[in-house]
Design a protein around this motif. Structure first.
Motif, mmCIF file in Angstrom:
data_model
loop_
_atom_site.group_PDB
_atom_site.id
_atom_site.type_symbol
_atom_site.label_atom_id
_atom_site.label_comp_id
_atom_site.label_asym_id
_atom_site.label_seq_id
_atom_site.Cartn_x
_atom_site.Cartn_y
_atom_site.Cartn_z
ATOM 1 N N ALA A 138 0.845 -1.198 0.000
ATOM 2 C CA ALA A 138 0.000 0.000 0.000
ATOM 3 C C ALA A 138 0.879 1.246 0.000
ATOM 4 C CB ALA A 138 -0.920 -0.005 1.210
ATOM 5 N N THR A 139 0.648 2.108 -0.984
ATOM 6 C CA THR A 139 1.337 3.394 -1.070
ATOM 7 C C THR A 139 0.275 4.480 -1.108
ATOM 8 O OG1 THR A 139 1.363 3.593 -3.494
ATOM 9 C CG2 THR A 139 3.127 2.270 -2.481
ATOM 10 N N ARG A 140 0.686 5.729 -1.168
ATOM 11 C CA ARG A 140 -0.305 6.813 -1.229
ATOM 12 C C ARG A 140 -1.112 6.766 -2.523
ATOM 13 N NH1 ARG A 140 2.395 12.331 -3.059
ATOM 14 N NH2 ARG A 140 3.994 11.488 -4.403
ATOM 15 N N ALA A 141 -0.557 6.115 -3.588
ATOM 16 C CA ALA A 141 -1.271 5.984 -4.866
ATOM 17 C C ALA A 141 -2.246 4.816 -4.866
ATOM 18 C CB ALA A 141 -0.273 5.821 -6.006
ATOM 19 N N GLY A 142 -2.045 3.860 -3.964
ATOM 20 C CA GLY A 142 -2.837 2.636 -3.937
ATOM 21 C C GLY A 142 -1.899 1.454 -3.735
ATOM 22 N N THR A 143 -2.383 0.251 -3.944
ATOM 23 C CA THR A 143 -1.533 -0.923 -3.809
ATOM 24 C C THR A 143 -0.690 -1.048 -5.066
ATOM 25 O OG1 THR A 143 -3.163 -2.015 -2.415
ATOM 26 C CG2 THR A 143 -1.477 -3.408 -3.416
ATOM 27 N N ARG A 144 0.604 -0.923 -4.898
ATOM 28 C CA ARG A 144 1.533 -0.876 -6.031
ATOM 29 C C ARG A 144 2.123 -2.262 -6.292
ATOM 30 N NH1 ARG A 144 2.339 2.396 -10.079
ATOM 31 N NH2 ARG A 144 2.317 4.202 -8.707
ATOM 32 N N ARG A 145 2.121 -2.631 -7.570
ATOM 33 C CA ARG A 145 2.789 -3.849 -8.031
ATOM 34 C C ARG A 145 3.626 -3.469 -9.242
ATOM 35 N NH1 ARG A 145 -0.859 -8.902 -9.365
ATOM 36 N NH2 ARG A 145 -1.616 -7.510 -10.982
ATOM 37 N N VAL A 146 4.848 -3.981 -9.315
ATOM 38 C CA VAL A 146 5.739 -3.720 -10.440
ATOM 39 C C VAL A 146 6.046 -5.052 -11.106
ATOM 40 C CG1 VAL A 146 7.971 -2.807 -11.171
ATOM 41 C CG2 VAL A 146 6.726 -1.703 -9.294
ATOM 42 N N VAL A 147 5.763 -5.118 -12.417
ATOM 43 C CA VAL A 147 6.017 -6.339 -13.184
ATOM 44 C C VAL A 147 7.185 -6.065 -14.133
ATOM 45 C CG1 VAL A 147 5.035 -8.057 -14.738
ATOM 46 C CG2 VAL A 147 3.563 -6.925 -13.049
ATOM 47 N N PRO A 148 8.350 -6.696 -13.902
ATOM 48 C CA PRO A 148 9.499 -6.465 -14.771
ATOM 49 C C PRO A 148 9.246 -6.953 -16.198
ATOM 50 C CG PRO A 148 10.156 -7.593 -12.745
ATOM 51 C CD PRO A 148 8.653 -7.598 -12.804
ATOM 52 N N ILE A 149 9.750 -6.196 -17.151
ATOM 53 C CA ILE A 149 9.715 -6.601 -18.559
ATOM 54 C C ILE A 149 11.104 -7.108 -18.895
ATOM 55 C CG2 ILE A 149 9.483 -5.759 -20.934
ATOM 56 C CD1 ILE A 149 7.280 -3.865 -19.806
ATOM 57 N N ILE A 150 11.185 -8.373 -19.330
ATOM 58 C CA ILE A 150 12.489 -9.018 -19.508
ATOM 59 C C ILE A 150 12.849 -9.267 -20.973
ATOM 60 C CG2 ILE A 150 12.440 -10.022 -17.199
ATOM 61 C CD1 ILE A 150 11.587 -12.677 -18.465
ATOM 62 N N GLY A 151 11.937 -8.949 -21.887
ATOM 63 C CA GLY A 151 12.231 -9.142 -23.306
ATOM 64 C C GLY A 151 10.958 -9.123 -24.117
ATOM 65 N N GLY A 152 11.092 -9.571 -25.367
ATOM 66 C CA GLY A 152 9.940 -9.648 -26.252
ATOM 67 C C GLY A 152 10.292 -9.207 -27.658
ATOM 68 N N ARG A 153 9.263 -8.994 -28.460
ATOM 69 C CA ARG A 153 9.474 -8.696 -29.873
ATOM 70 C C ARG A 153 8.338 -7.839 -30.407
ATOM 71 N NH1 ARG A 153 12.848 -8.033 -33.694
ATOM 72 N NH2 ARG A 153 12.315 -8.846 -35.709
ATOM 73 N N ILE A 154 8.693 -6.887 -31.285
ATOM 74 C CA ILE A 154 7.729 -6.079 -32.035
ATOM 75 C C ILE A 154 7.839 -6.524 -33.487
ATOM 76 C CG2 ILE A 154 7.034 -3.760 -32.718
ATOM 77 C CD1 ILE A 154 8.555 -2.741 -30.224
ATOM 78 N N THR A 155 6.700 -6.803 -34.119
ATOM 79 C CA THR A 155 6.697 -7.245 -35.512
ATOM 80 C C THR A 155 5.617 -6.505 -36.291
ATOM 81 O OG1 THR A 155 5.209 -9.081 -34.981
ATOM 82 C CG2 THR A 155 7.571 -9.568 -34.987
ATOM 83 N N GLY A 156 5.745 -6.549 -37.598
ATOM 84 C CA GLY A 156 4.755 -5.904 -38.458
ATOM 85 C C GLY A 156 5.337 -4.650 -39.064
ATOM 86 N N GLY A 157 4.691 -3.512 -38.851
ATOM 87 C CA GLY A 157 5.166 -2.247 -39.397
ATOM 88 C C GLY A 157 6.485 -1.787 -38.806
ATOM 89 N N VAL A 158 6.858 -2.336 -37.660
ATOM 90 C CA VAL A 158 8.141 -2.086 -37.004
ATOM 91 C C VAL A 158 8.677 -3.444 -36.570
ATOM 92 C CG1 VAL A 158 9.304 -0.970 -35.058
ATOM 93 C CG2 VAL A 158 7.340 0.140 -36.130
ATOM 94 N N GLU A 159 9.973 -3.665 -36.771
ATOM 95 C CA GLU A 159 10.619 -4.905 -36.334
ATOM 96 C C GLU A 159 11.686 -4.539 -35.314
ATOM 97 O OE1 GLU A 159 9.921 -8.095 -37.489
ATOM 98 O OE2 GLU A 159 8.329 -7.328 -38.793
ATOM 99 N N ALA A 218 12.993 -0.778 -27.028
ATOM 100 C CA ALA A 218 13.199 -1.804 -28.049
ATOM 101 C C ALA A 218 14.280 -1.309 -29.004
ATOM 102 C CB ALA A 218 11.901 -2.080 -28.804
ATOM 103 N N ARG A 219 14.975 -2.260 -29.635
ATOM 104 C CA ARG A 219 16.041 -1.924 -30.579
ATOM 105 C C ARG A 219 15.806 -2.674 -31.892
ATOM 106 N NH1 ARG A 219 20.587 -3.103 -27.754
ATOM 107 N NH2 ARG A 219 20.889 -0.934 -27.169
ATOM 108 N N THR A 220 15.877 -1.943 -33.006
ATOM 109 C CA THR A 220 15.754 -2.561 -34.325
ATOM 110 C C THR A 220 17.073 -3.231 -34.691
ATOM 111 O OG1 THR A 220 16.544 -0.655 -35.574
ATOM 112 C CG2 THR A 220 14.172 -0.711 -35.040
ATOM 113 N N ALA A 221 17.059 -4.033 -35.754
ATOM 114 C CA ALA A 221 18.283 -4.679 -36.230
ATOM 115 C C ALA A 221 19.327 -3.642 -36.630
ATOM 116 C CB ALA A 221 17.972 -5.611 -37.400
ATOM 117 N N GLY A 222 18.899 -2.469 -37.057
ATOM 118 C CA GLY A 222 19.807 -1.390 -37.429
ATOM 119 C C GLY A 222 20.305 -0.559 -36.250
ATOM 120 N N GLY A 223 19.906 -0.931 -35.027
ATOM 121 C CA GLY A 223 20.372 -0.233 -33.831
ATOM 122 C C GLY A 223 19.532 0.954 -33.410
ATOM 123 N N GLU A 224 18.402 1.192 -34.072
ATOM 124 C CA GLU A 224 17.528 2.317 -33.714
ATOM 125 C C GLU A 224 16.739 1.966 -32.450
ATOM 126 O OE1 GLU A 224 16.441 3.694 -38.188
ATOM 127 O OE2 GLU A 224 15.953 1.674 -37.525
#
Length: 139
Positions: free
Chosen positions: A28-49, A76-82
């Motif tokens: 419980a914090t002043r904002a409410g009950t806080r939970r943090v879920v770590p993001i450990i990876g993943g992939r964007i596909t389609g109009g952006v890779e 996120a990082r593209t194959a070109g380093g962007e």
């Protein structure tokens, strides 16, 4: 004479799979009950890779009624380093996995700068260790 208000049109932009770590309950914090879920990876596909980089998180507030206020930020990082910074905000109510978010994209890449000037919404599903969503450009 004023211009008519046009109905929005959704155009598919890209798909995302976000891999999640173990949730951390901050209590419980002043904002409410806080939970943090770590993001450990993943992939964007389609109009952006791009590969989602570890180090982001979804900073959630658990409401008294059980609904979650979501505020995920990750890079996120593209194959070109962007590099891209994505921010997804929304509400997930009830025990069902489907929900919707609004997205913002930030980048210093001239080739991807168009993404910063668009409004995106997404339909999402929360699986055990993943969030999957389809992002749509609102025009």
């Amino acid at each position: 004479m004023t211009a008519p208000i046009a109905d929005p049109v959704l155009e598919h932009a890209f798909d995302v799979v976000v891999e999640l770590g173990e949730p951390e309950l901050h209590g419980a914090t002043r904002a409410g009950t806080r939970r943090v879920v770590p993001i450990i990876g993943g992939r964007i596909t389609g109009g952006v890779e791009a590969d989602i980089l570890p180090g982001g998180a979804d900073w959630q507030i658990i409401r008294a009624d059980g609904a979650l206020d979501l505020d995920a930020r990750y890079s996120a990082r593209t194959a070109g380093g962007e590099l891209l910074l994505l921010r997804a905000r929304g509400v997930r109510a009830g025990m069902e996995g489907p929900f919707h978010t609004a997205l913002e994209v930030e980048t210093s890449s001239p080739a991807l700068s168009r993404l910063q000037d668009r409004v995106f919404v997404a339909s999402a599903v929360r699986d055990t260790n993943l969030v999957r969503y389809r992002a749509f450009h609102v025009r």
